[in-house]
Design a protein around this motif. Sequence first.
Motif: not given
Length: 341
Positions: A120-132, A293-297
């Motif tokens: 619990n010293k960090t938390i996810g705020v967004y996600s994204g896939a790697l590519g080019f 990361s917020n389901k309602n966003a």
Amino acid sequence: MNKTYVRLAATAVMLVSAATSAYADSLTLYCAAEEAWCQQIKTTFEEKTGITVDMTRKSSGETYAQLRAEAGNPKGDVWWGGTGDPHLQAAEEGLTVEYTSPMRGELHDWAIKQAQAANNKTIGVYSGALGFGYNKDLLAKSNLPEPKCWADLTKPEYKGHIQMANPNSSGTAYTMLATIVQLMGEEKGFEYLKALHANINQYTKSGSAPIKAAGLGETTIGIVFMHDAVTQTAAGFPIVTVAPCEGTGYEIGSMSLIKGARNPEAARQFYDWALTAEMQSKAKDVKSFQLPSNKNATASDLSPDLSTIKLIDYDFKKYGSSAERKRLLQKWDTEVSTLPQ
């Protein structure tokens, strides 16, 4: 009691009160996302709370290095954004502190798993896939085939046409390094990275810089998170985004409270606010296309759909650990970056 002493004591109390008040009304934010997004976050939080935000924008690797350098006398309060691996490393090294936000119930499972991996010293705020991404005009001008896979990028015809960031300074590039190792195995992965090195024209400091250069016609291909390539397309540049055919890794952009922060109350207030749907839904307004990361966003329709991308089972705990990260970076420095191009 001496009157002079009384006056001095009263003055000291007033100064302490003023300093405490100043701290309560200010926040030092280390932001590791794009400049426009960081500025939006700063100004929106200031307008909403009246708290003055001193914001510094740096890449993930640079921010982590700054936290280490300032560990004896922390100057920052919150580290927002950037790939999750260095956030996990900072948590392991005691540079950040545990906090459980009342907003956790609104978050996706992957954001909570990131928190659990760091106690619990960090938390996810967004996600994204790697590519080019590639500049389709430059590709056509050079009569090059369309790259669709990681393997394509090592072909000799792409020599001098590719940019990526340096994994020592960039969380994006470290994610790429860790992705290739997990996707191919360490031995074959490093053989791949050596072959790719022969085609690289520049290692940038920032993770998004390669695709910006491609948009401006300064390079043909940039290895980046796919949402950063989409940003260039949305801005009108001739960029095509690619999800590599073999599969790819992904990031969990994270947020952490800095240990020894001078403004812990304001930091927690920011932390809770940064997990709200209202705040996260504003990302698309500055052409940031990560998944919130917020389901309602609400994400943009242009945001890459992770359900359509072949994702590896990225081991955040292992590759975010201090020992593994240091080992891989040292190996890349020794075996890859020193090779001739």
